[in-house]
Design an enzyme around this catalytic site. Sequence first.
Site, mmCIF file in Angstrom:
data_model
loop_
_atom_site.group_PDB
_atom_site.id
_atom_site.type_symbol
_atom_site.label_atom_id
_atom_site.label_comp_id
_atom_site.label_asym_id
_atom_site.label_seq_id
_atom_site.Cartn_x
_atom_site.Cartn_y
_atom_site.Cartn_z
ATOM 1 N N LEU A 78 -5.322 3.459 44.002
ATOM 2 C CA LEU A 78 -4.565 2.962 45.169
ATOM 3 C C LEU A 78 -4.009 1.569 44.860
ATOM 4 O O LEU A 78 -4.432 0.563 45.423
ATOM 5 C CB LEU A 78 -5.466 2.916 46.414
ATOM 6 N N GLY A 79 -3.022 1.528 43.938
ATOM 7 C CA GLY A 79 -2.374 0.270 43.587
ATOM 8 C C GLY A 79 -1.028 0.162 44.291
ATOM 9 O O GLY A 79 -0.861 0.627 45.420
ATOM 10 N N ARG A 80 -0.061 -0.463 43.601
ATOM 11 C CA ARG A 80 1.267 -0.666 44.199
ATOM 12 C C ARG A 80 1.900 0.673 44.597
ATOM 13 O O ARG A 80 2.362 0.852 45.723
ATOM 14 C CB ARG A 80 2.190 -1.392 43.196
ATOM 15 N N ILE A 81 1.921 1.628 43.655
ATOM 16 C CA ILE A 81 2.580 2.912 43.946
ATOM 17 C C ILE A 81 1.703 3.755 44.868
ATOM 18 O O ILE A 81 2.200 4.417 45.783
ATOM 19 C CB ILE A 81 2.902 3.666 42.631
ATOM 20 N N ARG A 107 -11.709 1.842 40.703
ATOM 21 C CA ARG A 107 -12.953 1.192 40.277
ATOM 22 C C ARG A 107 -13.453 0.227 41.342
ATOM 23 O O ARG A 107 -14.640 -0.031 41.447
ATOM 24 C CB ARG A 107 -12.727 0.467 38.943
ATOM 25 N N ARG A 132 0.108 9.342 34.113
ATOM 26 C CA ARG A 132 0.329 9.609 32.694
ATOM 27 C C ARG A 132 -0.366 10.922 32.370
ATOM 28 O O ARG A 132 -1.435 11.225 32.923
ATOM 29 C CB ARG A 132 -0.270 8.499 31.819
ATOM 30 N N ASP A 135 4.598 15.520 36.790
ATOM 31 C CA ASP A 135 5.762 14.806 36.266
ATOM 32 C C ASP A 135 5.512 14.331 34.838
ATOM 33 O O ASP A 135 6.437 13.914 34.161
ATOM 34 C CB ASP A 135 6.051 13.588 37.180
ATOM 35 N N GLU A 168 4.304 14.528 25.691
ATOM 36 C CA GLU A 168 5.728 14.591 26.067
ATOM 37 C C GLU A 168 6.632 14.384 24.844
ATOM 38 O O GLU A 168 6.302 13.572 23.984
ATOM 39 C CB GLU A 168 6.033 13.505 27.109
ATOM 40 N N HIS A 187 9.173 13.941 33.497
ATOM 41 C CA HIS A 187 8.897 12.495 33.623
ATOM 42 C C HIS A 187 10.096 11.766 34.253
ATOM 43 O O HIS A 187 10.713 10.893 33.626
ATOM 44 C CB HIS A 187 8.546 11.889 32.257
ATOM 45 N N VAL A 188 10.377 12.146 35.487
ATOM 46 C CA VAL A 188 11.532 11.569 36.206
ATOM 47 C C VAL A 188 11.087 10.815 37.458
ATOM 48 O O VAL A 188 11.876 10.633 38.387
ATOM 49 C CB VAL A 188 12.568 12.659 36.577
HETATM 50 P P1 NAP Z 1 -1.289 -0.712 39.773
HETATM 51 O O1 NAP Z 1 -0.707 -1.407 40.956
HETATM 52 O O2 NAP Z 1 -1.889 -1.523 38.691
HETATM 53 O O3 NAP Z 1 -2.355 0.346 40.330
HETATM 54 C C1 NAP Z 1 -3.200 1.052 39.493
HETATM 55 C C2 NAP Z 1 -4.398 1.560 40.282
HETATM 56 O O4 NAP Z 1 -5.230 2.344 39.424
HETATM 57 C C3 NAP Z 1 -5.269 0.466 40.862
HETATM 58 O O5 NAP Z 1 -5.592 0.812 42.177
HETATM 59 C C4 NAP Z 1 -6.516 0.463 39.980
HETATM 60 O O6 NAP Z 1 -7.619 0.043 40.782
HETATM 61 C C5 NAP Z 1 -6.588 1.935 39.589
HETATM 62 N N1 NAP Z 1 -7.303 2.170 38.335
HETATM 63 C C6 NAP Z 1 -7.136 1.538 37.146
HETATM 64 N N2 NAP Z 1 -8.003 2.014 36.235
HETATM 65 C C7 NAP Z 1 -8.739 2.962 36.866
HETATM 66 C C8 NAP Z 1 -9.819 3.797 36.459
HETATM 67 N N3 NAP Z 1 -10.320 3.752 35.202
HETATM 68 N N4 NAP Z 1 -10.339 4.661 37.371
HETATM 69 C C9 NAP Z 1 -9.866 4.712 38.626
HETATM 70 N N5 NAP Z 1 -8.837 3.929 39.072
HETATM 71 C C10 NAP Z 1 -8.294 3.062 38.196
HETATM 72 O O7 NAP Z 1 -0.181 0.183 39.063
HETATM 73 P P2 NAP Z 1 1.115 0.873 39.710
HETATM 74 O O8 NAP Z 1 2.252 -0.059 39.687
HETATM 75 O O9 NAP Z 1 0.724 1.517 40.996
HETATM 76 O O10 NAP Z 1 1.405 2.001 38.581
HETATM 77 C C11 NAP Z 1 0.412 2.938 38.261
HETATM 78 C C12 NAP Z 1 0.833 3.779 37.068
HETATM 79 O O11 NAP Z 1 1.780 4.762 37.443
HETATM 80 C C13 NAP Z 1 1.519 3.071 35.900
HETATM 81 O O12 NAP Z 1 0.607 2.355 35.082
HETATM 82 C C14 NAP Z 1 2.164 4.225 35.174
HETATM 83 O O13 NAP Z 1 1.293 4.766 34.198
HETATM 84 C C15 NAP Z 1 2.410 5.259 36.280
HETATM 85 N N6 NAP Z 1 3.852 5.419 36.560
HETATM 86 C C16 NAP Z 1 4.424 6.635 36.336
HETATM 87 C C17 NAP Z 1 5.777 6.781 36.612
HETATM 88 C C18 NAP Z 1 6.473 8.086 36.395
HETATM 89 O O14 NAP Z 1 7.649 8.084 36.094
HETATM 90 N N7 NAP Z 1 5.796 9.211 36.561
HETATM 91 C C19 NAP Z 1 6.530 5.711 37.074
HETATM 92 C C20 NAP Z 1 5.904 4.519 37.292
HETATM 93 C C21 NAP Z 1 4.544 4.377 37.033
HETATM 94 P P3 NAP Z 1 -8.941 -0.590 40.131
HETATM 95 O O15 NAP Z 1 -8.482 -1.692 39.220
HETATM 96 O O16 NAP Z 1 -9.737 -1.062 41.321
HETATM 97 O O17 NAP Z 1 -9.623 0.511 39.409
HETATM 98 C C1 8YV Z 2 9.760 5.492 33.235
HETATM 99 C C2 8YV Z 2 7.303 5.034 33.929
HETATM 100 O O1 8YV Z 2 9.918 6.856 33.004
HETATM 101 O O2 8YV Z 2 7.425 2.849 34.799
HETATM 102 C C3 8YV Z 2 6.734 3.689 34.211
HETATM 103 O O3 8YV Z 2 5.566 3.461 33.880
HETATM 104 O O4 8YV Z 2 6.636 5.886 33.459
HETATM 105 C C4 8YV Z 2 8.709 5.361 34.297
HETATM 106 O O5 8YV Z 2 9.214 4.539 35.290
HETATM 107 C C5 8YV Z 2 9.659 4.838 31.938
HETATM 108 O O6 8YV Z 2 9.100 3.585 31.969
HETATM 109 C C6 8YV Z 2 11.028 4.769 31.292
HETATM 110 O O7 8YV Z 2 10.915 4.525 29.973
#
Ligand code: NAP
Ligand code: 8YV
Length: 302
Positions: free
Chosen positions: A134-137, A157, A213, A237, A242, A260-261
């Site tokens: 439960l972070g930013r997204i 955690r 991921r 996604d 990949e 992955h969009v």
């Molecule tokens: P964030 O704000 O850092 O949030 C991450 C969350 O994960 C935090 O609540 C953290 O809480 C929790 N976490 C970290 N390690 C953990 C563990 N071992 N077990 C359980 N929870 C854990 O990050 P965000 O900006 O929301 O982004 C999250 C992720 O989304 C990115 O790192 C990226 O991999 C993915 N993403 C994917 C796409 C896509 O295109 N599909 C796009 C953008 C991002 P705690 O520290 O309290 O554990």
């Molecule tokens: C993008 C992402 O697909 O921000 C991330 O962590 O996985 C996606 O927003 C990627 O970063 C583009 O290369």
Amino acid sequence: MLEAVAGAFPTVHQPDDVTAWLSEHGAQVSHVMTTGAVDAAMIAAMPNLRMIASYGVGYDHIDVAAAVAAGVVVTHTPDVLNAEVATTALMLSMACYRELLRDEAYVRNGRWASDGAAPLTRSLDRQVIGIVGLGRIGMEIVRKFAPFDPTILYHARNARDVDFEYCPDLVDMARRSDVLIVITPGGAGTRHLINAEVMAALGPTGTLINVARGTVVDEAAMIAALQSGALGWAGLDVFENEPEVPEALRALSNVVLLPHVGSATHETRAAMGQLVVDNLLSDAAGTGPVSAVPECADLAQV
Ligand code: NAP
Ligand code: 8YV
């Protein structure tokens, strides 16, 4: 992005063979702008490097420890993509619940006329949604789900100061959830966090959504669970290898698969690009990075 940085960085190289190019020209490089992996060997090949500006919020593909050891700041693009990735999680959930792809094909293939009304689907209203991370997204996903009147549980955690129930035991949360939405970082710390036990707990009526991921989910165990019916549906996604997606996964009808969009709209990618540019221009102007990763907080002080 290239046009925007041209004033401050008149010499921009885009090598095809990065390793070969770096072995000859690495000492010239002060800043890297990338969507791809940057490992310790690449960092070592750039002794005058100041910044790695990564296009994306997740940075599991960058060796941040090696960067910090070399005094290099790593920046990423948090927040500007929260809403888009949350929309993707909602879209995958709706597609699984309402069998969007099955019913679309039902019309397209003429089965509505030949077979009559399509089978009923499930309602996404009033479900128990377990958020893993439960972070930013994750917080934005909760906001996007609000009109569906869900019960929100979350696992991370650490507990947060929010109104939703914190579940320190992931298996227990999966057992109580209708939908498990995975939105943690990738990397070693979360590898196969969603394992066979978690998916069995989510169960035959459960839906797994992964917008984090591919490495966070044990993909082989997930395929086996989806094949046997131990896990009901998956909306994905991201994948472990990949852009390769196993044939066994592509053959299943109880999955919705995206390439992955999560952030891939013109609007959101422009905002991410602008943040990459802002980091580079700010460093060139001597005012330091705009959005350094937490591990680089000390290096980011100007
Ligand atoms: P964030 O704000 O850092 O949030 C991450 C969350 O994960 C935090 O609540 C953290 O809480 C929790 N976490 C970290 N390690 C953990 C563990 N071992 N077990 C359980 N929870 C854990 O990050 P965000 O900006 O929301 O982004 C999250 C992720 O989304 C990115 O790192 C990226 O991999 C993915 N993403 C994917 C796409 C896509 O295109 N599909 C796009 C953008 C991002 P705690 O520290 O309290 O554990
Ligand atoms: C993008 C992402 O697909 O921000 C991330 O962590 O996985 C996606 O927003 C990627 O970063 C583009 O290369």
